[in-house]
Design a protein around this motif. Structure first.
Motif, PDB file in Angstrom:
ATOM      1  N   LYS A 119       0.824  -1.214   0.000  1.00  0.00           N
ATOM      2  CA  LYS A 119       0.000   0.000   0.000  1.00  0.00           C
ATOM      3  C   LYS A 119       0.854   1.259   0.000  1.00  0.00           C
ATOM      4  CE  LYS A 119      -4.091  -2.088   2.086  1.00  0.00           C
ATOM      5  NZ  LYS A 119      -3.624  -3.479   1.889  1.00  0.00           N
TER       6      LYS A 119
ATOM      7  N   ASN B  73      -7.170   4.841  -1.350  1.00  0.00           N
ATOM      8  CA  ASN B  73      -7.102   4.316   0.020  1.00  0.00           C
ATOM      9  C   ASN B  73      -7.306   5.395   1.084  1.00  0.00           C
ATOM     10  OD1 ASN B  73      -6.659   1.800  -1.048  1.00  0.00           O
ATOM     11  ND2 ASN B  73      -4.467   1.751  -0.599  1.00  0.00           N
TER      12      ASN B  73
ATOM     13  N   ASN C 122      -9.274  -0.201  -0.267  1.00  0.00           N
ATOM     14  CA  ASN C 122      -8.189  -1.047   0.234  1.00  0.00           C
ATOM     15  C   ASN C 122      -7.383  -1.593  -0.947  1.00  0.00           C
ATOM     16  OD1 ASN C 122      -6.658  -2.380   2.222  1.00  0.00           O
ATOM     17  ND2 ASN C 122      -7.869  -4.249   1.989  1.00  0.00           N
TER      18      ASN C 122
END
Length: 458
Positions: free
Chosen positions: A296, A330, A336
């Motif tokens: 991420k 995000n 996500n």
């Protein structure tokens, strides 16, 4: 200390849209840029190089126009016009990027070197003062710069990088290129078409060592057909010289010396992290200085993210831009999303182009996949014959059972565009059989994807 919700260090192809979207979301944003707005892509990468490559292609077609029945007398290169066109496009794109940031009321731009004092505290060295900035969330988008290898005599010899080469006001008489990757090949062919003698010295056994061998062979043959001198398995021993440059090498155990007017160092790029003082913020890097991130884009420090080339991995503008989309989804939209397993397309803008997406045949072998290879030479493509652009081939790797496309290598005119058709098929789960039976407009290059996949029926 000035306080911001978001601090963006580096105004590149991830940093600019990221700053604008957070600003539009009502966040107070600081953008720190040490050099020029727009990053490598606009100022010394994609935009200027592809602009000059376009000029070189026109020069090549003009010089060889007799093939198409278009004769040209007194052919010459007006390099001043080539450079002006390149500079005009850089200025246009850069000004557009600056205006896009300046019109957002929540963005403050700091032109200076930024570095960490703590995980939330960034100092910025401006022209006449140093300012302190506090950021709740910090994004690092500082990119990469040319890596200069440790070669005897290089520090005492004037050399060119991918940036300084485009600042030359004259065409090199003889350009010696250290390296045989994408940057080396794009610049090598470009300068060769402008009239320079070009010698490429690559340490690996082939050009483009990360591609399949047949790709390397095809590109090598294309370059040799344009009288570009290529030496692989080359160890650079030393460089020297003032007006004339000398490169001492060992090629397959035999010493050989090359002399030219200019040396281009194109041996890769390194992350611009040395001046960031990342340890003060608790941000970890790998042995090569690239910032370590998870799927991420989070670094080892809370609320600090890294995007684009500075984090390692595929060093392409499109990856940096997609990184910013992941962050926006995000952090602003509550999604996500991850960078794991995303499809990575890229294109080398030689002529013909090399369009690449997905896995190579070598990777399919290494993974022991149940795969098949479809291949079609451009000399059998109707559109290629009609346009006189018959160099290269189309190649696709497919899953033998599911018939899904796993990867493609397209060497040919509009190779990147053809590759993008297959990328869309990969994204949509379209099988090679569906493409084989699809109706394409005639006569397009993409139409021959019919014939490419018909080869699997033989």
């Amino acid at each position: 200390m000035q306080k911001f919700d978001v601090v963006v260090i580096g105004a590149g192809q991830a940093g600019i849209p990221l700053a604008k979207k957070f600003a539009k979301a009502g966040k107070k944003v600081a953008v720190i840029e040490k050099r020029v707005i727009g990053g490598t892509c606009i100022n010394d990468g994609c935009s200027p190089t592809k602009t000059m490559i376009a000029s070189a292609r026109v020069a090549y077609l003009t010089k060889n126009g007799a093939k198409w029945g278009a004769l040209s007398d007194n052919f010459r290169i007006d390099y001043e016009t080539v450079l002006k066109r390149k500079n005009d496009i850089i200025e246009s794109f850069r000004n557009g990027a600056i205006k896009g940031l300046e019109k957002e009321k929540n963005i403050t731009i700091f032109m200076g070197l930024g570095y960490f004092e703590t995980a939330n505290h960034v100092k910025v060295e401006l022209e006449n003062e140093t300012v302190d900035i506090y950021g709740e969330t910090i994004f690092i988008n500082t990119g990469c710069s040319p890596r200069i290898p440790n070669i005897k005599g290089l520090d005492k010899t004037q050399y060119l990088t991918s940036t300084s080469l485009m600042e030359l006001t004259e065409i090199p008489e003889h350009l010696i290129i250290l390296g045989g990757g994408y940057i080396a090949l794009e610049f090598g062919q470009m300068m060769g078409r402008f009239g320079a003698k070009v010698t490429i010295l690559e340490k690996s056994d082939t050009l483009l060592p990360h591609e399949d061998n047949d790709v390397c062979v095809a590109i090598t043959d294309i370059f040799k057909s344009e009288n570009i001198e290529i030496h692989t398995s080359t160890e650079i021993l030393a460089v020297s010289g003032d007006h004339r440059k000398t490169v001492s090498t060992k090629i397959k155990g035999k010493e050989q010396t090359f002399t030219g007017s200019h040396i281009l160092v194109a041996t890769g790029r390194e992350p611009q992290t040395k001046n960031l003082k990342l340890s003060f913020a608790g941000v970890k890097t790998d042995d090569n200085g690239f910032i370590e991130v998870n799927d991420k884009l989070e670094t080892s420090a809370k609320n600090i993210y890294a995007l684009g080339d500075v984090k390692g991995g595929p060093a392409f503008t499109q990856i940096a831009y997609n990184d910013h989309l992941v962050i926006v989804d995000n952090l602003l939209k509550g999604k996500n999303h991850s960078i794991k397993d995303r499809i990575v397309p890229y294109c080398m803008f030689t002529d013909p182009q090399l369009g690449r997406v997905g896995i190579t045949e070598d990777e399919a072998k290494e993974k022991k996949l149940n795969y098949k290879v479809a291949k079609l030479e451009m000399k059998y493509v109707a559109r290629a014959l009609e346009t006189g652009e018959t160099k290269g081939y189309m190649k696709a790797i497919v899953d033998a059972k599911t018939k899904q496309i796993l990867g493609a290598s397209i060497i040919g005119e509009q190779g990147g565009e053809i590759m993008s058709v297959l990328q869309m098929a990969m994204m949509g789960g379209i099988t090679y059989e569906q493409i084989r039976n699809n109706i394409f407009a005639h006569p397009l290059f993409s139409e021959s994807l019919n014939n490419l996949f018909m080869s699997l029926d033989e």
